[in-house]
Design a protein around this motif. Sequence first.
Motif, PDB file in Angstrom:
ATOM      1  N   ILE A 169      28.533-139.176   0.653  1.00  0.00           N
ATOM      2  CA  ILE A 169      29.578-138.423   1.369  1.00  0.00           C
ATOM      3  C   ILE A 169      28.931-137.573   2.464  1.00  0.00           C
ATOM      4  O   ILE A 169      29.393-137.556   3.613  1.00  0.00           O
ATOM      5  N   ALA A 170      27.849-136.874   2.106  1.00  0.00           N
ATOM      6  CA  ALA A 170      27.156-136.018   3.081  1.00  0.00           C
ATOM      7  C   ALA A 170      26.677-136.845   4.279  1.00  0.00           C
ATOM      8  O   ALA A 170      26.821-136.437   5.440  1.00  0.00           O
ATOM      9  N   ASP A 171      26.154-138.043   3.986  1.00  0.00           N
ATOM     10  CA  ASP A 171      25.643-138.930   5.034  1.00  0.00           C
ATOM     11  C   ASP A 171      26.773-139.355   5.976  1.00  0.00           C
ATOM     12  O   ASP A 171      26.640-139.317   7.198  1.00  0.00           O
ATOM     13  N   ALA A 172      27.926-139.735   5.392  1.00  0.00           N
ATOM     14  CA  ALA A 172      29.072-140.167   6.207  1.00  0.00           C
ATOM     15  C   ALA A 172      29.581-139.014   7.071  1.00  0.00           C
ATOM     16  O   ALA A 172      29.883-139.200   8.259  1.00  0.00           O
ATOM     17  N   LEU A 173      29.674-137.808   6.477  1.00  0.00           N
ATOM     18  CA  LEU A 173      30.168-136.655   7.236  1.00  0.00           C
ATOM     19  C   LEU A 173      29.222-136.304   8.384  1.00  0.00           C
ATOM     20  O   LEU A 173      29.659-135.935   9.473  1.00  0.00           O
ATOM     21  N   GLU A 220      44.354-133.565  -7.650  1.00  0.00           N
ATOM     22  CA  GLU A 220      44.341-132.142  -7.260  1.00  0.00           C
ATOM     23  C   GLU A 220      42.997-131.500  -7.601  1.00  0.00           C
ATOM     24  O   GLU A 220      42.430-130.738  -6.823  1.00  0.00           O
ATOM     25  N   ARG A 221      42.519-131.803  -8.825  1.00  0.00           N
ATOM     26  CA  ARG A 221      41.252-131.221  -9.290  1.00  0.00           C
ATOM     27  C   ARG A 221      40.094-131.725  -8.429  1.00  0.00           C
ATOM     28  O   ARG A 221      39.198-130.958  -8.067  1.00  0.00           O
ATOM     29  N   ILE A 222      40.119-133.023  -8.100  1.00  0.00           N
ATOM     30  CA  ILE A 222      39.067-133.615  -7.267  1.00  0.00           C
ATOM     31  C   ILE A 222      39.038-132.907  -5.907  1.00  0.00           C
ATOM     32  O   ILE A 222      37.987-132.547  -5.391  1.00  0.00           O
ATOM     33  N   GLU A 223      40.248-132.673  -5.357  1.00  0.00           N
ATOM     34  CA  GLU A 223      40.356-132.014  -4.044  1.00  0.00           C
ATOM     35  C   GLU A 223      39.727-130.618  -4.104  1.00  0.00           C
ATOM     36  O   GLU A 223      38.959-130.232  -3.213  1.00  0.00           O
ATOM     37  N   GLU A 224      40.037-129.883  -5.173  1.00  0.00           N
ATOM     38  CA  GLU A 224      39.512-128.517  -5.290  1.00  0.00           C
ATOM     39  C   GLU A 224      37.990-128.507  -5.449  1.00  0.00           C
ATOM     40  O   GLU A 224      37.285-127.756  -4.771  1.00  0.00           O
ATOM     41  N   GLU A 225      37.490-129.361  -6.344  1.00  0.00           N
ATOM     42  CA  GLU A 225      36.039-129.387  -6.593  1.00  0.00           C
ATOM     43  C   GLU A 225      35.276-129.812  -5.342  1.00  0.00           C
ATOM     44  O   GLU A 225      34.214-129.285  -5.036  1.00  0.00           O
ATOM     45  N   LEU A 226      35.854-130.776  -4.619  1.00  0.00           N
ATOM     46  CA  LEU A 226      35.166-131.290  -3.429  1.00  0.00           C
ATOM     47  C   LEU A 226      35.087-130.238  -2.334  1.00  0.00           C
ATOM     48  O   LEU A 226      34.096-130.139  -1.612  1.00  0.00           O
ATOM     49  N   PRO A 239      32.395-127.282   1.863  1.00  0.00           N
ATOM     50  CA  PRO A 239      33.378-126.292   2.339  1.00  0.00           C
ATOM     51  C   PRO A 239      33.861-126.536   3.768  1.00  0.00           C
ATOM     52  O   PRO A 239      34.958-126.121   4.140  1.00  0.00           O
ATOM     53  N   ASP A 240      33.047-127.241   4.593  1.00  0.00           N
ATOM     54  CA  ASP A 240      33.440-127.452   5.995  1.00  0.00           C
ATOM     55  C   ASP A 240      34.257-128.731   6.186  1.00  0.00           C
ATOM     56  O   ASP A 240      34.816-128.952   7.263  1.00  0.00           O
ATOM     57  N   ALA A 241      34.304-129.574   5.185  1.00  0.00           N
ATOM     58  CA  ALA A 241      35.013-130.857   5.331  1.00  0.00           C
ATOM     59  C   ALA A 241      36.524-130.620   5.292  1.00  0.00           C
ATOM     60  O   ALA A 241      37.013-129.762   4.561  1.00  0.00           O
ATOM     61  N   ARG A 242      37.248-131.396   6.080  1.00  0.00           N
ATOM     62  CA  ARG A 242      38.715-131.319   6.075  1.00  0.00           C
ATOM     63  C   ARG A 242      39.217-132.388   5.099  1.00  0.00           C
ATOM     64  O   ARG A 242      38.979-133.586   5.316  1.00  0.00           O
ATOM     65  N   ILE A 243      39.896-131.928   4.055  1.00  0.00           N
ATOM     66  CA  ILE A 243      40.252-132.835   2.951  1.00  0.00           C
ATOM     67  C   ILE A 243      41.761-132.968   2.839  1.00  0.00           C
ATOM     68  O   ILE A 243      42.489-131.978   2.926  1.00  0.00           O
ATOM     69  N   ALA A 244      42.237-134.203   2.642  1.00  0.00           N
ATOM     70  CA  ALA A 244      43.680-134.446   2.442  1.00  0.00           C
ATOM     71  C   ALA A 244      43.866-135.251   1.164  1.00  0.00           C
ATOM     72  O   ALA A 244      42.935-135.899   0.681  1.00  0.00           O
ATOM     73  N   LYS A 288      41.830-138.819  12.872  1.00  0.00           N
ATOM     74  CA  LYS A 288      40.567-138.122  12.518  1.00  0.00           C
ATOM     75  C   LYS A 288      40.743-136.611  12.374  1.00  0.00           C
ATOM     76  O   LYS A 288      39.817-135.843  12.612  1.00  0.00           O
ATOM     77  N   LYS A 289      41.955-136.175  11.982  1.00  0.00           N
ATOM     78  CA  LYS A 289      42.156-134.745  11.743  1.00  0.00           C
ATOM     79  C   LYS A 289      41.611-134.354  10.378  1.00  0.00           C
ATOM     80  O   LYS A 289      41.455-133.187  10.066  1.00  0.00           O
ATOM     81  N   ASN A 290      41.390-135.355   9.506  1.00  0.00           N
ATOM     82  CA  ASN A 290      40.784-135.110   8.189  1.00  0.00           C
ATOM     83  C   ASN A 290      39.559-135.990   8.018  1.00  0.00           C
ATOM     84  O   ASN A 290      39.503-137.094   8.552  1.00  0.00           O
ATOM     85  N   ASP A 291      38.599-135.474   7.248  1.00  0.00           N
ATOM     86  CA  ASP A 291      37.352-136.233   7.033  1.00  0.00           C
ATOM     87  C   ASP A 291      37.400-137.037   5.737  1.00  0.00           C
ATOM     88  O   ASP A 291      36.827-138.111   5.638  1.00  0.00           O
TER      89      ASP A 291
END
Length: 824
Positions: free
Chosen positions: A506-510, A587-593, A598-603, A626-629
Amino acid sequence: MQFAESDFLERDTLFVEVVLPLSLAINYTYRVPFELNSAVAVGKRVVIQFGKHKIYTALVKSIGKNPPEHYQAKYIIDVVDDHPVVTEKQFEFWQWITSYYLCNEGDVMSASLPTGLKLASETVLLLKDELPEEIQLNDKEQVIFDVLQKQHRISIDEVANLLGQKTVYPLVNSLLAKEIIVAAEEVVDKYKPLLKSFVKLNVFYHEEENLRQLFNQLEKAPKQLDALLTYLKLSRDKGFVAKNQIIEESGSGQAALKTLADKDIFHIEKRPVSRLSSDGEVFDINFELSEHQKAALAKVKQQFETKDVVLLHGVTAAGKTQLYIKLIEEVIAGGGQVLFLLPEIALTTQIVERIKLYFGNKIGVYHSKFNDNERVEIWNKVLNGAYQVVLGARSAVLLPFSDLKLIVVDEEHENSYKQYDPAPRYQARDAAIYLAHLHKAKVVLGSATPSLESYYNAKTDKYGLVELKERFGGVQLPLQEVVSIAEETKRKKMTSYFTSVLIDDIADALDKKEQVILFQNRRGYATILICATCGYAPKCVNCDVSLTYHKSSGKLHCHYCGYHQSSVNVCPACGSVHVEQKGFGTERIEEELSLIFPDARIARLDLDSTRTKNGMQQIISDFQEKKNDILIGTQMVAKGLDFENVSLIGVINADTLLNFPDFRAFERSYQLLAQVAGRAGRRDKQGKVCIQAYADDHRIIKQVINNDYEQMYADELEEREQFNYPPFSRLIFINVKHKDANVLNVAAQTLAANLKGQLGKRVLGPEQPLVARVRNYYIKQIILKVERTAAMQKVKTVLLATIKDFNAQKEFRSVITQIDVDPY
């Protein structure tokens, strides 16, 4: 016996068999008044009284001279239509659905006809928001119009009282046709197209000299010049370019575009766009098929010479849509009609946009998000042949085709082709094959992961088989990797629910500004709350399931009936405060991620986040732009969506799919994982898929990694043959329901015993299903497993007769029995 209209003399006494939009076991016969003899015809709607006070519009199925034997026929009140609204072929099709899926013809009529064609005395009428410029009304129509302008709504019963006449259906029909009014059900769910601002250059500047002068004029306005240059770069002969795309790429801002529009250099207009397809999608109208596609197309045509159904088995992103388009082009050139079935409404928009490029206004789209006026309009256009191509979800098979020549069923393995409730519980793919047979048409079934039944039919030479094993444009299939959750846990490398491998990916893709999709097939926050002291878990008051905790609402929700209650911090059983959350959802995955990145835009894309009208379209178009990562989703993300910038797919936990207690669990797991994996790297770069699982050496996961559909098919087929499951047998589920568990137990045992007396070992049960109570109804399930060699129609006749006798017993009259044929 059927008669033509011309056979009837004016003074003959005629009787019509009618289909009512009610679940009745038999059709009723009505008498025709002499003055309406010349007006009645098969397929026209007639106004009839059913019961003491209810008035309905029913369909004439047949006309004869014999009165009913057991009751005195009532007169029909009026004939609504000038021309039939249902064809004779449709009645044949309805008859087949009725006998195959063991439902009533009224159920099929209700499912088929748009509400506007099923007027009943309780139907409420409203004025349309936008009225035609010229309105020509007769005196009675004018009275209704005047009343509606004063009061918001009026029922058909009230109209009848107002005008002092028994039937007002022809009047209502006329007002509907003139687009003055709408029927009430239509207004509940208006489908509004998604409008976006698009920019087009004034045609004056298409001349090179004029464009050069414009560049000179704009030298002192650099932002406007940037906007113009960006437009020219992006337009690529398309003409229109999305306004937000120009602003994003040029950095010139809204003001520069507004100035250019004020100067009449740019024309800005709002246009309806696909809610899914990207603005940057290159889909050339005059595309060339690749060599592999040409060979596949030739083979499909060759197979059509001897087979009516061909299965097109192509890997994800193989370019199956382009093959469909070539086949559709040929049918249209010959003047025939085409039905293109898709599993999901949301997907229709992406493919519609592509196919509309080719066929313009010859194409109609039909699904449940349209309001009823639009549905009636589409119905009529299909009936009179104005639409040559119809795209739609499963209900589109019920439209009145007049000259059907080809049916395409895309993603034929999808279980959303199956209607579960209410009846008719039909499978649109199977129904489409019978519909094609009625019209002597051809069928193409397309899928990267075909259902076992379809592949078995192709392998046993019942269907033709064409394989397409290369991705279009030579794009490579994604790299796939399995990570053991158990191993990572042991080495203390897990962060929350994520393995170190997935986090690195994930870090690599971002870092590369690429997008990520994460798949977790469970919504909500925590699957279950449980008391660590006594083991108490909150359950739904109406259903036999534990409640799921949703953090967004702070409540516990039932995913079956919608019941919700406040969350518990103190155990109501033992008073302990040690209430723990077990399991995890999107929901839990979204919160933990969001804590890890913290800088990633998550939907999030699941049933909860898409409850609102345009929720799903909004989330998908934001991700497309591309408004969300990162997009976290349930199985919605597996359904054929195409995002060009997604380079990584992560499956959070594959075990939940594999361990589902159903004989199709492995087949469905393979299909879902392979489809999810197919979303990665679909354009010009190879994507990556990371599957997390405890059972990392499971054969299904290995087969997904190796893209080995054939081996999965062989393994599953061997097991199914051993335990006599489809395709080696046919299944029928009988669900027995009652609000009293004791009554249900006796009823289910009695029905099962009666069936076993007739059908022997083919009857299994009664057993409790996975969820044994839903909406306060207790449920027991009886399964019929019928060998392929048995006469299926005889089995169904015995089943219906047994259930009829059972329902006639006084103590079981309140018991509900539901039959589901081919329940997959």
